[in-house]
Motif scaffolding. Structure first.
Motif, PDB file in Angstrom:
ATOM      1  N   GLU A  46       0.837  -1.202   0.000  1.00 63.49           N
ATOM      2  CA  GLU A  46       0.000   0.000   0.000  1.00 63.49           C
ATOM      3  C   GLU A  46       0.870   1.250   0.000  1.00 63.49           C
ATOM      4  N   ARG A  47       1.975   1.191   0.741  1.00 64.47           N
ATOM      5  CA  ARG A  47       2.884   2.338   0.777  1.00 64.47           C
ATOM      6  C   ARG A  47       3.521   2.565  -0.595  1.00 64.47           C
ATOM      7  N   ALA A  48       3.855   1.481  -1.280  1.00 64.06           N
ATOM      8  CA  ALA A  48       4.436   1.607  -2.624  1.00 64.06           C
ATOM      9  C   ALA A  48       3.460   2.303  -3.560  1.00 64.06           C
ATOM     10  N   LYS A  49       2.190   1.909  -3.489  1.00 64.55           N
ATOM     11  CA  LYS A  49       1.178   2.540  -4.342  1.00 64.55           C
ATOM     12  C   LYS A  49       1.037   4.023  -4.010  1.00 64.55           C
ATOM     13  N   MET A  50       1.108   4.356  -2.727  1.00 64.42           N
ATOM     14  CA  MET A  50       1.001   5.756  -2.320  1.00 64.42           C
ATOM     15  C   MET A  50       2.142   6.586  -2.891  1.00 64.42           C
ATOM     16  N   ASP A 192      16.452  17.352  -5.816  1.00 63.01           N
ATOM     17  CA  ASP A 192      16.566  17.609  -7.259  1.00 63.01           C
ATOM     18  C   ASP A 192      15.233  17.444  -7.978  1.00 63.01           C
ATOM     19  N   LEU A 193      14.400  16.532  -7.476  1.00 63.57           N
ATOM     20  CA  LEU A 193      13.115  16.240  -8.125  1.00 63.57           C
ATOM     21  C   LEU A 193      11.977  17.126  -7.613  1.00 63.57           C
ATOM     22  N   GLY A 194      12.239  17.877  -6.561  1.00 67.47           N
ATOM     23  CA  GLY A 194      11.183  18.685  -5.973  1.00 67.47           C
ATOM     24  C   GLY A 194      10.220  17.874  -5.124  1.00 67.47           C
ATOM     25  N   LEU A 195      10.685  16.722  -4.645  1.00 66.98           N
ATOM     26  CA  LEU A 195       9.867  15.873  -3.792  1.00 66.98           C
ATOM     27  C   LEU A 195      10.113  16.199  -2.327  1.00 66.98           C
ATOM     28  N   ASP A 196       9.095  16.018  -1.503  1.00 64.84           N
ATOM     29  CA  ASP A 196       9.249  16.190  -0.068  1.00 64.84           C
ATOM     30  C   ASP A 196       9.794  14.888   0.520  1.00 64.84           C
ATOM     31  N   PHE A 197      10.993  14.943   1.076  1.00 61.49           N
ATOM     32  CA  PHE A 197      11.663  13.755   1.608  1.00 61.49           C
ATOM     33  C   PHE A 197      10.795  13.044   2.641  1.00 61.49           C
ATOM     34  N   ASN A 198      10.194  13.795   3.559  1.00 63.25           N
ATOM     35  CA  ASN A 198       9.394  13.178   4.618  1.00 63.25           C
ATOM     36  C   ASN A 198       8.143  12.500   4.066  1.00 63.25           C
ATOM     37  N   THR A 199       7.538  13.086   3.048  1.00 61.76           N
ATOM     38  CA  THR A 199       6.372  12.455   2.429  1.00 61.76           C
ATOM     39  C   THR A 199       6.765  11.129   1.794  1.00 61.76           C
ATOM     40  N   LEU A 228      18.625   3.403  12.843  1.00 61.32           N
ATOM     41  CA  LEU A 228      20.016   3.835  12.984  1.00 61.32           C
ATOM     42  C   LEU A 228      20.488   4.619  11.766  1.00 61.32           C
ATOM     43  N   ALA A 229      19.974   4.287  10.588  1.00 63.62           N
ATOM     44  CA  ALA A 229      20.329   5.045   9.384  1.00 63.62           C
ATOM     45  C   ALA A 229      19.798   6.471   9.469  1.00 63.62           C
ATOM     46  N   PHE A 230      18.553   6.627   9.905  1.00 61.06           N
ATOM     47  CA  PHE A 230      18.008   7.976  10.072  1.00 61.06           C
ATOM     48  C   PHE A 230      18.797   8.754  11.128  1.00 61.06           C
ATOM     49  N   TYR A 231      19.150   8.086  12.194  1.00 56.73           N
ATOM     50  CA  TYR A 231      19.958   8.721  13.234  1.00 56.73           C
ATOM     51  C   TYR A 231      21.308   9.165  12.676  1.00 56.73           C
ATOM     52  N   ASP A 232      21.923   8.312  11.851  1.00 56.18           N
ATOM     53  CA  ASP A 232      23.234   8.628  11.275  1.00 56.18           C
ATOM     54  C   ASP A 232      23.197   9.853  10.372  1.00 56.18           C
ATOM     55  N   VAL A 233      22.081  10.065   9.670  1.00 57.64           N
ATOM     56  CA  VAL A 233      21.996  11.221   8.764  1.00 57.64           C
ATOM     57  C   VAL A 233      21.362  12.429   9.459  1.00 57.64           C
ATOM     58  N   GLY A 234      21.067  12.300  10.754  1.00 55.75           N
ATOM     59  CA  GLY A 234      20.544  13.432  11.508  1.00 55.75           C
ATOM     60  C   GLY A 234      19.108  13.785  11.213  1.00 55.75           C
ATOM     61  N   LYS A 235      18.300  12.776  10.837  1.00 51.96           N
ATOM     62  CA  LYS A 235      16.893  13.016  10.532  1.00 51.96           C
ATOM     63  C   LYS A 235      16.000  12.188  11.447  1.00 51.96           C
ATOM     64  N   ILE A 236      14.786  12.677  11.665  1.00 53.79           N
ATOM     65  CA  ILE A 236      13.757  11.922  12.371  1.00 53.79           C
ATOM     66  C   ILE A 236      12.971  11.118  11.341  1.00 53.79           C
ATOM     67  N   ASP A 237      12.845   9.838  11.572  1.00 49.50           N
ATOM     68  CA  ASP A 237      12.099   8.985  10.649  1.00 49.50           C
ATOM     69  C   ASP A 237      10.631   9.409  10.636  1.00 49.50           C
ATOM     70  N   PRO A 238      10.065   9.704   9.449  1.00 38.17           N
ATOM     71  CA  PRO A 238       8.684  10.185   9.395  1.00 38.17           C
ATOM     72  C   PRO A 238       7.616   9.100   9.503  1.00 38.17           C
ATOM     73  N   VAL A 239       7.992   7.801   9.493  1.00 35.55           N
ATOM     74  CA  VAL A 239       6.960   6.777   9.678  1.00 35.55           C
ATOM     75  C   VAL A 239       6.496   6.787  11.137  1.00 35.55           C
ATOM     76  N   THR A 240       5.324   6.238  11.367  1.00 37.22           N
ATOM     77  CA  THR A 240       4.769   6.195  12.718  1.00 37.22           C
ATOM     78  C   THR A 240       5.211   4.920  13.424  1.00 37.22           C
ATOM     79  N   TYR A 241       5.813   5.084  14.601  1.00 30.94           N
ATOM     80  CA  TYR A 241       6.204   3.952  15.424  1.00 30.94           C
ATOM     81  C   TYR A 241       5.189   3.755  16.547  1.00 30.94           C
ATOM     82  N   VAL A 242       4.957   2.504  16.898  1.00 27.28           N
ATOM     83  CA  VAL A 242       3.942   2.168  17.903  1.00 27.28           C
ATOM     84  C   VAL A 242       4.140   2.980  19.178  1.00 27.28           C
ATOM     85  N   ASN A 243       5.393   3.066  19.641  1.00 22.70           N
ATOM     86  CA  ASN A 243       5.676   3.804  20.879  1.00 22.70           C
ATOM     87  C   ASN A 243       6.377   5.140  20.627  1.00 22.70           C
TER      88      ASN A 243
END
Length: 262
Positions: A46-50, A192-199, A228-243
């Motif tokens: 479903e995420r791929a389709k989005m 470069d593509l004008g896409l929103d990274f978090n989206t 850990l990859a998001f942490y390494d690049v200094g970003k907050i992961d935009p997916v929703t985590y249970v906790n």
């Protein structure tokens, strides 16, 4: 005119999604195949389709997106990702127990279908086509079908078994990189593509054991690697985590620290 054509396997996870942004940024006409193989984390489809819908709305050249149903056959395979009675292991993504998440011959099956589609485009249009996969070095320890030697050998087998195979070859840009490499590259490509990274990355699922609402657990090996990859690049992961993100990050850092002491 030399066309740039790519056929890729798009799982709906962060690796293949990052690859999709890179291919689009590099000017490829992209044909994407996703697979329902009975995976418990089918929310990734479903995420791929989005993401495909979002990127098409932004005017990007995703010529094909099809979801192939392999669940009736691959659902017979033995893997923690397929069997509802088997718990997905938690912890560091290189722990030996993560072998339970291997799906036998999965990438060989996916690659074979992608190769057949790529060769069909190549012969019909008399053009060269790249087969593109988001495999990376972070998966080499646990997943043999993500290693360079696997693709060297399977590429030879496909080439020897088909006419006009010289028109098709593999492009594996992250084979020597890791999830951090992919995120850094995707950040550039999205800009470069004008896409929103978090989206883009909110529209992905890496977790092998998301809850019934599609929220990532933050505890599977795949979750930990992503966090850990998001942490390494200094970003907050935009997916929703249970906790929540802070809890997921704290767990991932603890797992990493415990693993490094072994």
């Amino acid at each position: 005119m030399n066309e740039k054509i790519a056929v890729m396997s798009l799982s709906g996870g962060m690796d293949s999604t990052g690859l999709l942004t890179r291919l689009l940024s590099d000017g490829y006409e992209v044909h994407a195949l996703s697979f329902n193989y009975g995976q418990k984390h089918s929310v990734e489809l479903e995420r791929a389709k989005m993401n495909v819908a979002y990127m098409r709305d932004m005017g990007l050249n995703i010529a094909t997106h099809e979801i192939g149903d392999l669940s009736s056959v691959m659902g017979l395979f033995n893997s923690a990702l397929l069997d509802s009675a088997v718990e997905v292991p938690e912890g560091h993504y290189e722990q030996a127990n993560m072998v339970a998440t291997v799906v036998p011959n999965r990438n060989a099956i996916f690659s074979s279908i992608v190769y057949g589609f790529a060769l069909s485009i190549a012969t019909k249009r008399k053009a060269n086509v790249k087969i593109c996969l988001g495999v990376h070095s972070g998966d080499h320890a646990i997943y043999p079908d993500c290693r360079p030697e696997f693709y060297e050998e399977i590429g030879k087998a496909f080439a020897s078994g088909n006419w006009e195979s010289e028109r098709v070859d593999f492009l594996l840009p992250y084979i020597d990189g890791d999830k951090t490499t992919i995120l850094r590259d995707a950040s550039i490509a999205c800009f470069d593509l004008g896409l929103d990274f978090n989206t883009v990355f909110a529209n992905t699922c890496t977790s092998y054991n998301p809850d019934s609402e599609g929220r990532s657990s933050g505890t599977s090996g795949a979750d930990v690697e992503r966090i850990l990859a998001f942490y390494d690049v200094g970003k907050i992961d935009p997916v929703t985590y249970v906790n929540g993100w802070e809890s997921a990050l704290a767990n991932a850092l603890q797992v990493r620290d415990e693993w490094s002491r072994k």
